[in-house]
Design a protein around this motif. Structure first.
Motif, PDB file in Angstrom:
ATOM      1  N   UNK A  43      87.725 -21.895 106.532  1.00 49.55           N
ATOM      2  CA  UNK A  43      88.756 -22.614 107.277  1.00 49.55           C
ATOM      3  C   UNK A  43      88.147 -23.762 108.088  1.00 49.55           C
ATOM      4  N   UNK A  44      86.990 -23.495 108.707  1.00 56.07           N
ATOM      5  CA  UNK A  44      86.313 -24.549 109.466  1.00 56.07           C
ATOM      6  C   UNK A  44      85.886 -25.685 108.544  1.00 56.07           C
ATOM      7  N   UNK A  45      85.408 -25.332 107.361  1.00 58.78           N
ATOM      8  CA  UNK A  45      84.957 -26.347 106.406  1.00 58.78           C
ATOM      9  C   UNK A  45      86.111 -27.240 105.967  1.00 58.78           C
ATOM     10  N   UNK A  46      87.246 -26.634 105.665  1.00 57.93           N
ATOM     11  CA  UNK A  46      88.413 -27.395 105.219  1.00 57.93           C
ATOM     12  C   UNK A  46      88.899 -28.330 106.318  1.00 57.93           C
ATOM     13  N   UNK A  47      88.921 -27.842 107.546  1.00 58.09           N
ATOM     14  CA  UNK A  47      89.339 -28.674 108.674  1.00 58.09           C
ATOM     15  C   UNK A  47      88.343 -29.809 108.904  1.00 58.09           C
ATOM     16  N   UNK A  48      87.053 -29.506 108.792  1.00 57.89           N
ATOM     17  CA  UNK A  48      86.019 -30.532 108.975  1.00 57.89           C
ATOM     18  C   UNK A  48      86.210 -31.655 107.957  1.00 57.89           C
ATOM     19  N   UNK A  61      78.664 -18.335  98.944  1.00 57.87           N
ATOM     20  CA  UNK A  61      79.738 -17.515  98.368  1.00 57.87           C
ATOM     21  C   UNK A  61      80.257 -16.507  99.386  1.00 57.87           C
ATOM     22  N   UNK A  62      79.332 -15.850 100.070  1.00 62.82           N
ATOM     23  CA  UNK A  62      79.678 -14.728 100.950  1.00 62.82           C
ATOM     24  C   UNK A  62      80.000 -15.226 102.355  1.00 62.82           C
ATOM     25  N   UNK A  63      81.249 -15.644 102.539  1.00 67.09           N
ATOM     26  CA  UNK A  63      81.704 -16.135 103.835  1.00 67.09           C
ATOM     27  C   UNK A  63      82.727 -15.164 104.421  1.00 67.09           C
ATOM     28  N   UNK A  64      82.839 -15.097 105.737  1.00 66.48           N
ATOM     29  CA  UNK A  64      83.878 -14.244 106.331  1.00 66.48           C
ATOM     30  C   UNK A  64      85.259 -14.818 106.044  1.00 66.48           C
ATOM     31  N   UNK A  65      86.204 -13.955 105.723  1.00 67.75           N
ATOM     32  CA  UNK A  65      87.547 -14.428 105.399  1.00 67.75           C
ATOM     33  C   UNK A  65      87.587 -15.023 104.006  1.00 67.75           C
ATOM     34  N   UNK A  66      87.924 -16.285 103.913  1.00 69.57           N
ATOM     35  CA  UNK A  66      87.981 -16.988 102.635  1.00 69.57           C
ATOM     36  C   UNK A  66      86.581 -17.106 102.033  1.00 69.57           C
ATOM     37  N   UNK A  67      86.392 -16.610 100.794  1.00 75.16           N
ATOM     38  CA  UNK A  67      85.050 -16.674 100.216  1.00 75.16           C
ATOM     39  C   UNK A  67      84.744 -18.075  99.688  1.00 75.16           C
ATOM     40  N   UNK A  68      83.477 -18.273  99.307  1.00 73.93           N
ATOM     41  CA  UNK A  68      83.029 -19.600  98.906  1.00 73.93           C
ATOM     42  C   UNK A  68      83.721 -20.154  97.679  1.00 73.93           C
ATOM     43  N   UNK A  69      84.134 -19.285  96.773  1.00 67.87           N
ATOM     44  CA  UNK A  69      84.823 -19.762  95.576  1.00 67.87           C
ATOM     45  C   UNK A  69      86.211 -20.285  95.940  1.00 67.87           C
ATOM     46  N   UNK A  70      86.893 -19.573  96.828  1.00 69.88           N
ATOM     47  CA  UNK A  70      88.198 -20.046  97.295  1.00 69.88           C
ATOM     48  C   UNK A  70      88.048 -21.356  98.064  1.00 69.88           C
ATOM     49  N   UNK A  71      86.985 -21.461  98.853  1.00 72.62           N
ATOM     50  CA  UNK A  71      86.726 -22.702  99.595  1.00 72.62           C
ATOM     51  C   UNK A  71      86.512 -23.858  98.619  1.00 72.62           C
ATOM     52  N   UNK A  72      85.725 -23.599  97.578  1.00 67.13           N
ATOM     53  CA  UNK A  72      85.471 -24.629  96.567  1.00 67.13           C
ATOM     54  C   UNK A  72      86.771 -25.112  95.944  1.00 67.13           C
ATOM     55  N   UNK A  73      87.623 -24.167  95.572  1.00 70.03           N
ATOM     56  CA  UNK A  73      88.900 -24.517  94.960  1.00 70.03           C
ATOM     57  C   UNK A  73      89.772 -25.336  95.909  1.00 70.03           C
ATOM     58  N   UNK A  74      89.847 -24.904  97.162  1.00 67.11           N
ATOM     59  CA  UNK A  74      90.674 -25.611  98.151  1.00 67.11           C
ATOM     60  C   UNK A  74      90.149 -27.021  98.401  1.00 67.11           C
TER      61      UNK A  74
END
Length: 238
Positions: A43-48, A61-74
């Motif tokens: 979430x912080x990455x997406x906002x940044x 990959x191993x992030x709290x909450x949303x994992x790295x693959x979901x972050x990549x997709x978003x």
């Protein structure tokens, strides 16, 4: 992606502070790379990235909450100009496959040498891709489908935009050859399998690289997967 005329702007996404600090120290020694900051969650990455232009995101990959693959997709959905390089301890082929499907431009191990990471960042900006050596072929079945992975991109969507336009750009024979390349089949074995000469195989490979606008077989496979040409549902394939 923007033409990079200044330093490559990098965001680190990892919740291990010691690793992040070491990574920042490493990258700040490179004149052509600028570390903009670090995010501990997806979430912080997406906002940044919403507030600050980023060229490359290094995502665990191993992030709290949303994992790295979901972050990549978003990130790829909201900011397709950002290149995502996954940097992780996970070496399983199916995880690599999922990351590629989500839009990752590279996948490297945390245990890799420092110059491998630096090169991966530069390759990503140049439109090239980096994968763990020897780990691509095991992620695919003989039919060209990803093993232990969904047959469609994240969210169940088929490729759209440029990806959709590129579907069907390869001939049936070229698609067969690209699938064989993904399995690690040699030129000699490929020729025998398809009952054609080795020269014809090389000619098809040259055509594939040209059509996909890449410079190596590995890049061709990666781009073919991301565009849905192989490794998932294609027109005429159930």
């Amino acid at each position: 992606m923007r033409p990079v005329t200044g330093p490559i702007r990098v965001l680190i996404v990892d919740d291990h502070r010691l690793f992040t600090q070491a990574l920042e120290l490493l990258l700040r020694g490179e004149d052509d790379i600028q570390v903009l900051g670090a995010a501990e969650t997806g979430e912080e990455a997406i906002e940044f990235c919403r507030r600050t232009p980023v060229d490359v995101a290094l995502v665990d990959i191993d992030l709290p909450g949303m994992d790295g693959i979901a972050v990549t997709s978003r990130l790829q959905e909201a900011h397709p100009e950002i290149r995502v390089v996954v940097i992780t301890a996970y070496q399983q082929p199916d995880v690599i496959a999922r990351a590629v499907r989500a839009g990752a431009s590279g996948y490297i191990m945390k245990t890799d040498a420092a110059d491998t990471l630096v090169s991966a960042i530069r390759f990503a900006v140049a439109g090239k891709m980096v994968l763990p050596a020897g780990r691509l072929a095991p992620t695919m079945s003989p039919s060209g489908r990803w093993l232990q992975s969904e047959p469609t991109p994240p969210g169940g969507r088929q490729p759209s935009g440029e990806a959709g336009r590129r579907q069907g750009m390869l001939s049936d024979r070229e698609t067969e050859i690209l699938e064989a390349i993904s399995e690690g089949v040699s030129t000699t074995d490929m020729a025998a399998r398809l009952a054609i000469s080795e020269g014809t195989v090389r000619s098809h490979v040259k055509s594939i690289l040209s059509k996909l606008e890449v410079h190596s077989k590995a890049e061709a496979v990666m781009k073919g997967v991301r565009l849905g040409l192989i490794g998932g549902a294609r027109p005429g394939v159930g």
